[in-house]
Design an enzyme around this catalytic site. Structure first.
Site, mmCIF file in Angstrom:
data_model
loop_
_atom_site.group_PDB
_atom_site.id
_atom_site.type_symbol
_atom_site.label_atom_id
_atom_site.label_comp_id
_atom_site.label_asym_id
_atom_site.label_seq_id
_atom_site.Cartn_x
_atom_site.Cartn_y
_atom_site.Cartn_z
ATOM 1 N N TYR A 38 0.859 -1.178 0.000
ATOM 2 C CA TYR A 38 0.000 0.000 0.000
ATOM 3 C C TYR A 38 0.904 1.239 0.000
ATOM 4 O O TYR A 38 2.020 1.181 -0.488
ATOM 5 C CB TYR A 38 -0.945 -0.103 1.213
ATOM 6 C CG TYR A 38 -2.182 0.725 1.062
ATOM 7 C CD1 TYR A 38 -2.944 0.645 -0.103
ATOM 8 C CD2 TYR A 38 -2.571 1.603 2.058
ATOM 9 C CE1 TYR A 38 -4.066 1.438 -0.263
ATOM 10 C CE2 TYR A 38 -3.694 2.382 1.909
ATOM 11 C CZ TYR A 38 -4.438 2.299 0.749
ATOM 12 O OH TYR A 38 -5.542 3.089 0.597
ATOM 13 N N LYS A 93 -19.923 -20.597 -10.889
ATOM 14 C CA LYS A 93 -19.080 -20.503 -12.094
ATOM 15 C C LYS A 93 -17.671 -20.086 -11.679
ATOM 16 O O LYS A 93 -16.679 -20.583 -12.206
ATOM 17 C CB LYS A 93 -19.649 -19.480 -13.080
ATOM 18 C CG LYS A 93 -20.985 -19.873 -13.680
ATOM 19 C CD LYS A 93 -20.829 -20.614 -14.996
ATOM 20 C CE LYS A 93 -22.181 -21.172 -15.430
ATOM 21 N NZ LYS A 93 -22.164 -21.998 -16.594
HETATM 22 C C1 LIG Z 1 -24.986 -24.551 -17.523
HETATM 23 C C2 LIG Z 1 -25.504 -23.202 -17.694
HETATM 24 O O1 LIG Z 1 -24.751 -22.263 -17.879
HETATM 25 C C3 LIG Z 1 -26.919 -22.987 -17.647
HETATM 26 O O2 LIG Z 1 -27.677 -23.946 -17.504
HETATM 27 O O3 LIG Z 1 -27.314 -21.823 -17.757
HETATM 28 MG MG LIG Z 2 -25.727 -20.349 -17.844
#
Ligand SMILES: CC(=O)C(=O)O
Ligand SMILES: [Mg+2]
Ligand SMILES: NC(=O)C1=CN([C@@H]2O[C@H](COP(=O)(O)OP(=O)(O)OC[C@H]3O[C@@H](n4cnc5c(N)ncnc54)[C@H](OP(=O)(O)O)[C@@H]3O)[C@@H](O)[C@H]2O)C=CC1
Length: 773
Positions: A38, A93
């Site tokens: 920093y 994700k």
């Molecule tokens: C797998 C995926 O991205 C969905 O089912 O929207």
């Molecule tokens: Mg999806």
């Protein structure tokens, strides 16, 4: 796989809520660190980046950071549930990006349904990210958004639901067509759904040779045909001129059905209408357009895929996005173009035809996975995906002129990719799947405890084991009701009500110990104890393995097991091993639980047992014998003992990679070994198996790692028992118990399979009887 609603909620809620956190990559523990990280130090990289924006890749996380961005308008097949409700999927994700490709993610859920505003917001995030993964944005807005962002941003942008899905389903489709001997140019395709995923898939099929005249597309309002006057420009591309109006008509004689719409919308009778050897990809999540079992029951010539992991052929964009972005980031591609997408399709479809390594067979509990109707496309846990798809995408980026940082050394790149994920992350998955191939009867001495009952329910649901629950029946039943558990199929035994069995067990026990000071009276008293009772069930083959120790001290639990079941033939002692699973690879620590101060000779026994157990997990042991000294650098009893143990172990197990004595950091730091001890047998890779000089050091080391290290620990795994007994640590979690049960089941399978084989431990280690605990 049956997923219980409450379990899914608990999973997300427990500990720190959610599935993801931000972790610093640099030390930040001193005044100096703070001054560097920093103010004032941070100003230096700022000034460099101000002079040259590209230096953001050099001094910040930008190059390995992807934004997973949504507005929550088409979340899985759940529809427009809003940005907050989409966050679990986006965090999910993020976790997959990290686990499968080592990519960091900020998930960003934006409260904005106006495409122009959304475009403006995402475009403004370019300084932060190395790439943008658009997710779960409904069509037609998603098309406009992606096109605009691709045009306006100089980093790769991909709408995963469009192109991830198109890439994976294309690879699977090409392979399915090859299997049934049909040509893509000739097949009749029904697309159910006309959204982001369906339109992108159909376009890629056209690029691969499918004919527009052979595609019929449906949305919620029915067929897309010339009579529709509500079509946007995207759907309008798929107006059919065929004289068809209903789904039933379209399905008649169709070769392929692609579902990218919603769950349970395809009636089974329509499947009957399809052409010979039909292909159905029912890809809506979480529920496919038709359940796998329902479709397969209708006809035997069907090739079927879903987006789910619980059936063969999981066609899901998880096979794509981590690796596509990995390849794109690694060459600093400015976009993800058609050439890169087609390279990913080819890489995936070819990989499915390669012989499947044993590690994947084991991960999926399938004896021999091979290219065919049930294996059209690689499995998501296939560690070859990263080393196959990412280089293919990176090469295509270079060849198509969009790579700002081309790769020159592909061998080195391959190694880097392997190191990113660690090849053994899936250790417990493999063990759990192996357990499912032949579930065993596991007796629990402490079944009147919620954690044991919950673990029993999980292993029962997942068909990992047949639980036998020892304890007070009323108390167990009350706990089951109180916690809404479903333990149908588990056997409950209340030892206090089993007078006949207790008498039988007392006599067995008495016979074993009568010359060791146990009277029949003592035996009758002792077998009332549930660990004694459980151990006797295993000894008399009424159960295959015992699990105990959740509420008792280790030594109190191991004693009955040693007295009743005893040590395996040809083995002098038992020992305990812990697995420490860090981000990259597992480490195996022994002896952490049994032998207080072993002699050098006794350490050699422990080394043998540990080597065999490590191989049981399909890992080749690289063993370091630990001390406070490096190769004779210090004097003392411990260095002397461990030097001797190393020498004796090398003599007794010549095929094993063993070295010592050495300090713990030397053992696991191959750079240190290479720099200071290049002569060491472990210099090439460092150790993955650590043998401690005594119980004090082993026990302290693993407890510290467990409590203040960031690693997951699995164990203790008891090695060298005549029959499988595993003793839990006081206060183990449900997850620890489930892991232990799976290990106990596989241990029991191995005991069973070697019951006719008599081989000494050195022979076993030489590989003559395979790997066994
Ligand atoms: C797998 C995926 O991205 C969905 O089912 O929207
Ligand atoms: Mg999806
Ligand atoms: N397996 C995988 O990897 C992936 C699966 N998917 C799945 O695909 C589905 C669609 O996702 P996505 O394209 O992003 O979402 P969109 O919202 O962009 O599109 C959904 C489409 O499905 C149509 N639809 C909904 N219900 C029906 C029905 N009963 N009959 C026919 N069409 C119907 C909608 O019609 P209308 O326009 O009239 O509303 C729309 O065209 C989801 O279930 C998602 O989980 C998506 C990406 C990857």
């Amino acid at each position: 796989m049956k997923i219980n609603k409450q379990d899914a909620l608990n999973y997300h809620q427990m500990g720190q809520p959610g599935k993801i956190e931000v972790v610093p990559t640099k030390m930040l523990s001193s005044q100096i660190d703070l001054a560097l990280a920093y103010s004032p130090g941070v100003a230096e990289p700022c000034k460099e980046i101000a002079l040259n924006k590209e230096d953001a890749y050099k001094y910040t996380s930008k190059g390995n950071l992807v934004g997973v961005i949504t507005n929550g308008t088409a979340v899985l097949g759940l529809g427009n549930i809003g940005p907050e409700a989409s966050k679990p999927v986006m965090e999910g994700k993020g976790v997959l990006f990290k686990k499968f490709a080592g990519i960091d993610v900020f998930d960003i859920e934006i409260d904005c349904t106006d495409p122009d505003e959304f475009i403006r917001i995402v475009r403004s995030l370019e300084p932060t990210f190395g790439g943008i993964n658009l997710e779960d944005i409904k069509a037609p807005e998603s098309f406009k958004i992606e096109v605009a962002l691709k045009e306006q941003m100089k980093i790769p942008v991909m709408h995963d639901d469009q192109h991830g899905t198109a890439i994976i389903s294309s690879a699977a489709l090409l392979n399915a067509l090859e299997l049934v001997g049909k040509k893509i140019q000739k097949i009749k395709i029904v697309m159910n759904g006309a959204g982001a995923a369906a339109i992108a898939c159909a376009k890629l099929y056209l690029a691969l040779g499918a004919k527009i005249d052979n595609i019929v597309m449906f949305d919620k309002d029915g067929i897309i045909n010339p009579e529709r006057n509500d079509l946007d420009i995207y759907r309008a591309q798929f107006v059919t001129t065929r004289k068809i109006t209903t789904l039933a008509e379209a399905m008649t004689g169709a070769d392929v059905f692609i579902g990218l719409s919603a769950g349970n919308v395809l009636p089974p009778e329509y499947v009957k209408l399809m052409a010979k050897n039909p292909i159905i990809f029912a890809l809506a999540n979480p529920d496919p357009e038709i359940p796998y079992e329902t479709a397969m029951a209708v006809r035997s010539d069907l090739i079927m895929a879903t987006g789910r992991s619980d059936h063969p052929n999981q066609v899901n964009n998880v096979l794509g996005f981590p690796y596509i972005f990995r390849g794109a980031l690694d060459v600093r591609a400015t976009e993800i173009n058609e050439a890169m997408k087609l390279a990913a399709v080819r890489a995936l479809s070819e990989l499915a035809k390669e012989p499947v390594p044993e590690i994947i067979n084991k991960a999926y509990a399938d004896k021999a996975i091979a290219f065919g109707r049930d294996y059209l496309i690689p499995k998501p846990l296939d560690p070859r995906l990263i080393t196959t798809v990412s280089p293919a995408v990176a090469k295509a980026a270079m060849d198509s002129g969009v790579a700002k940082h081309p790769i020159h050394d592909w061998v080195k790149y391959d190694q880097e990719l392997q190191e990113r994920i660690g090849i053994n992350q899936k250790l417990m998955t493999r063990i759990i799947n192996q357990a499912k191939t032949n579930p065993k009867r596991i007796v629990f001495a402490e079944a009147d405890h919620y954690k044991i009952l919950k673990a029993a329910q999980i292993v029962l649901d997942q068909k990992i084991a047949q639980p036998i629950l020892l304890g007070n029946q009323k108390r167990i039943e009350a706990l089951i009701t109180e916690n809404a558990l479903d333990l149908e199929g588990a056997i409950i035994i209340d030892p206090s009500k089993e007078a006949k069995k207790r008498e039988k067990f007392a006599r067995v026990f008495y016979e074993k110990r009568k010359r060791k000071g146990i009277t029949l009276f003592d035996a009758r008293k002792l077998v009332k104890g549930r660990t004694y009772f459980g151990a006797l069930m295993v000894e008399t083959n009424e159960a295959d393995a015992l699990i105990s120790g959740l509420t008792k001290d280790y030594s109190q639990t191991i004693l009955p097991a040693l007295q009743i079941i005893g040590v395996e033939e040809n083995v002098n002692r038992v020992a305990g091993m812990y697995i420490i699973q860090n981000k990259k690879e597992p480490y195996f620590l022994a002896d952490t639980t049994v032998n207080i101060n072993p002699t050098a000779e006794e350490m050699v026994d422990i080394i043998g047992l540990t080597a065999r157990a490590v191989r049981f997990f399909d890992v080749e042991p690289r063993m370091a014998i630990l001390s406070y000294s490096n190769f004779g650098s210090n004097r003392g009893d411990v260095p002397n003992k461990t030097i001797l143990a190393t020498k004796l172990a090398k003599e007794r197990y010549p095929s094993l990679l063993i070295d010592g004595e050495m300090q713990a950091n030397t053992a696991v730091n191959k750079n240190l070994l290479q720099e200071h001890y290049p002569f060491s047998d472990l210099a090439e890779k460092g150790a993955n198996t650590l043998i401690f000089p005594d119980l004090t050091s082993g026990n302290i080391a693993y407890k510290l790692l467990q409590e203040i290290g960031e690693a997951e620990t699995i164990g203790p795994i008891l090695m060298g028992m005549h029959k499988p007994v595993h003793i839990l640590q006081l206060g183990s979690s449900t997850r620890d118990i489930v892991n232990m049960i799976a290990i106990a089941v596989v241990d029991a399978q191995n005991h069973e399979s070697r019951s006719n084989q008599k081989a000494s431990l050195p022979e076993a280690i030489a590989g003559k009887i395979g790997s066994l605990v």
